[in-house]
Design a protein around this motif. Structure first.
Motif, PDB file in Angstrom:
ATOM      1  N   MET A 190       0.392  -6.262  -2.320  1.00  0.00           N
ATOM      2  CA  MET A 190      -0.982  -5.949  -1.930  1.00  0.00           C
ATOM      3  C   MET A 190      -1.909  -7.120  -2.098  1.00  0.00           C
ATOM      4  O   MET A 190      -2.966  -7.216  -1.454  1.00  0.00           O
ATOM      5  CB  MET A 190      -1.504  -4.771  -2.780  1.00  0.00           C
ATOM      6  N   PRO A 202       4.745  -3.894  -5.529  1.00  0.00           N
ATOM      7  CA  PRO A 202       3.527  -3.443  -4.837  1.00  0.00           C
ATOM      8  C   PRO A 202       2.292  -4.230  -5.208  1.00  0.00           C
ATOM      9  O   PRO A 202       1.434  -4.469  -4.376  1.00  0.00           O
ATOM     10  CB  PRO A 202       3.420  -1.980  -5.244  1.00  0.00           C
ATOM     11  N   ILE A 242       0.841  -1.208   0.000  1.00  0.00           N
ATOM     12  CA  ILE A 242       0.000   0.000   0.000  1.00  0.00           C
ATOM     13  C   ILE A 242       0.875   1.258   0.000  1.00  0.00           C
ATOM     14  O   ILE A 242       0.599   2.226  -0.719  1.00  0.00           O
ATOM     15  CB  ILE A 242      -0.936  -0.007   1.225  1.00  0.00           C
ATOM     16  N   GLN A 243       1.936   1.247   0.819  1.00  0.00           N
ATOM     17  CA  GLN A 243       2.833   2.397   0.855  1.00  0.00           C
ATOM     18  C   GLN A 243       3.435   2.678  -0.517  1.00  0.00           C
ATOM     19  O   GLN A 243       3.514   3.832  -0.964  1.00  0.00           O
ATOM     20  CB  GLN A 243       3.964   2.155   1.875  1.00  0.00           C
ATOM     21  N   LYS A 244       3.851   1.628  -1.205  1.00  0.00           N
ATOM     22  CA  LYS A 244       4.447   1.805  -2.529  1.00  0.00           C
ATOM     23  C   LYS A 244       3.395   2.265  -3.547  1.00  0.00           C
ATOM     24  O   LYS A 244       3.695   3.065  -4.441  1.00  0.00           O
ATOM     25  CB  LYS A 244       5.096   0.497  -2.999  1.00  0.00           C
ATOM     26  N   ALA A 245       2.171   1.768  -3.393  1.00  0.00           N
ATOM     27  CA  ALA A 245       1.110   2.129  -4.338  1.00  0.00           C
ATOM     28  C   ALA A 245       0.767   3.610  -4.252  1.00  0.00           C
ATOM     29  O   ALA A 245       0.363   4.221  -5.246  1.00  0.00           O
ATOM     30  CB  ALA A 245      -0.136   1.283  -4.066  1.00  0.00           C
ATOM     31  N   ILE A 246       0.919   4.199  -3.067  1.00  0.00           N
ATOM     32  CA  ILE A 246       0.577   5.621  -2.921  1.00  0.00           C
ATOM     33  C   ILE A 246       1.807   6.530  -3.085  1.00  0.00           C
ATOM     34  O   ILE A 246       1.755   7.711  -2.768  1.00  0.00           O
ATOM     35  CB  ILE A 246      -0.107   5.887  -1.562  1.00  0.00           C
ATOM     36  N   GLY A 247       2.924   5.926  -3.539  1.00  0.00           N
ATOM     37  CA  GLY A 247       4.075   6.756  -3.918  1.00  0.00           C
ATOM     38  C   GLY A 247       5.316   6.633  -3.077  1.00  0.00           C
ATOM     39  O   GLY A 247       6.289   7.355  -3.319  1.00  0.00           O
ATOM     40  N   ALA A 248       5.330   5.766  -2.100  1.00  0.00           N
ATOM     41  CA  ALA A 248       6.533   5.611  -1.277  1.00  0.00           C
ATOM     42  C   ALA A 248       7.666   5.014  -2.094  1.00  0.00           C
ATOM     43  O   ALA A 248       7.475   4.033  -2.813  1.00  0.00           O
ATOM     44  CB  ALA A 248       6.234   4.722  -0.075  1.00  0.00           C
TER      45      ALA A 248
END
Length: 415
Positions: free
Chosen positions: A412, A408, A325-331
């Motif tokens: 997920m 990601p 989730i963190q990577k999906a939102i740009g991390a």
């Protein structure tokens, strides 16, 4: 600000890991705790011992040269069989040095033995008796608690007088003052004129003033053969304030060679000992002990590192979906890597702090039990924290890298 937020989140994750998996985490952190405890406790003991030895060495005096039969050496090739044949310093050599030396402040002849000291029905066995010339006061620092030191005329006349140590006075005169009273040494009556101030034990001096009876040489030679090797006679020489210690050393060597009629090519049959010689030996000994401490603690810390790595691999697996989730939102991968590395360091530091707290408690208890001052120094505290942090970085790198490289989409999709 970003780093502080990241650090805060990492601390929260680390504490959450401790709360959720208490037993697993504590068992894993015990490796770091034991490792830091093993390594830093050894360093603490070694540093405390070194500090006390160096303090004792400093009391020998940097400006004092000890003329003796045996040299102070820390060597595997100590030629004891050669030194065994040497003569001991005597009173004639002491007088020659006092008359001829130009760069000295004072010199003292002294010899020591152990005797039974008594007063009425009270006695002390194996008590140190020091026989010295009047200028002993100029070469050995001490304070008089009660009474006084000898006068020059008393020393010259060989009066049967003595200055006794704190422990001797306490043992022989528990309920009265010793000043003006008599004690017996080797069957001879001696009047007490002074009591030394309490000093405590000195690691570099076999007998402190606390357990000592001091006699002047002109009286002591009536009781003992002070030139006998059994009394370990020596000459203490203090350099004058403006003289170079090497210059004094060379001058003493010339005088001693002259007194013993040694040719320029002959090896000296005496030793000119200085505190710096002990300091050099101490440096070598404690360098070896430091290496031993690193080896001892290193194995335990290595096990602790595997424990931290195990926690982090489990943590990555449990938070795979969150990572996705963190990577999906740009991390970024670097953010994830740093996050898990910080968490590993925090966990490792917690284990290290536990270890340091145990050492601190141990120093308090140990000091009371063994009557030896143990101190957990700030240098060892910082070393323990740095090692803990370093182990956290090394142990957490592979799990953090695995978390940073997760896809990601796949992450997920895992539950």
């Amino acid at each position: 600000m970003l780093f502080l937020r990241l650090l805060k989140e990492s601390v929260n994750f680390a504490l959450q890991s401790l709360r959720v998996n208490k037993l697993r985490t504590l068992l894993s952190l015990s490796g770091i705790t034991i490792g830091i405890f093993a390594m830093i406790s050894v360093f603490t003991v070694v540093d405390s011992l070194e500090r006390q030895i160096r303090e004792s060495v400093s009391e020998l005096g940097d400006d004092i040269i000890y003329i003796q039969k045996w040299p102070w050496e820390f060597s595997q090739n100590y030629a004891w069989w050669k030194y065994l044949k040497r003569p001991v310093p005597d009173m004639d050599e002491y007088k020659a040095i006092k008359e001829r030396a130009r760069y000295i402040k004072s010199c003292t002849f002294m010899a020591s033995t152990s005797q039974t000291i008594s007063r009425k029905n009270i006695s002390m066995s194996n008590t140190g008796v020091l026989v010295a010339t009047y200028d002993y006061k100029d070469n050995r620092a001490f304070d008089i608690k009660k009474g006084r030191y000898f006068t020059a005329s008393e020393a010259q006349q060989g009066r049967n007088l003595a200055v006794i140590g704190y422990s001797v006075a306490k043992e022989l005169f528990p309920y009265s003052t010793p000043i003006g009273r008599e004690i017996k040494i080797a069957g001879n009556r001696v009047n007490v004129i002074g009591v030394f101030e309490k000093e405590g034990e000195n690691m570099m001096v076999s007998t402190s003033h606390d357990n000592l009876v001091l006699l002047m040489a002109n009286y002591g030679r009536r009781l003992f053969d002070i030139d006998s090797e059994s009394l370990n006679p020596m000459i203490l020489v203090t350099a004058s304030e403006n003289a170079d210690i090497e210059q004094v050393n060379d001058e003493l060597e010339i005088i001693m060679r002259s007194e013993r009629r040694l040719s320029p090519m002959e090896e000296p049959d005496f030793a000119l000992n200085r505190a710096s010689m002990i300091s050099q030996g101490i440096d070598k000994i404690f360098a070896t002990l430091d290496i031993a401490a690193i080896i001892i603690g290193g194995f335990a810390i290595l096990v602790g590192g595997f424990g931290i790595a195990n926690i982090m691999f489990v943590s990555v697996k449990e938070r795979t979906r969150i990572i996705g989730i963190q990577k999906a939102i740009g991390a970024k991968s670097g953010f994830i890597l740093t996050q898990f590395l910080c968490e590993a360091v925090v966990l490792s530091l917690i284990g290290g702090i536990f270890g340091l707290v145990l050492i601190w408690i141990g120093t308090i208890i140990g000091t009371q039990i063994i009557d030896f001052k143990l101190v957990l120094g700030i240098n060892n505290i910082l070393m323990g924290l740095m090692i803990s942090g370093g182990i956290g970085v090394v142990s957490g790198f592979l799990p953090a890298r695995q978390a940073a490289n997760l896809d990601p989409v796949i992450a997920m999709g895992k539950v």
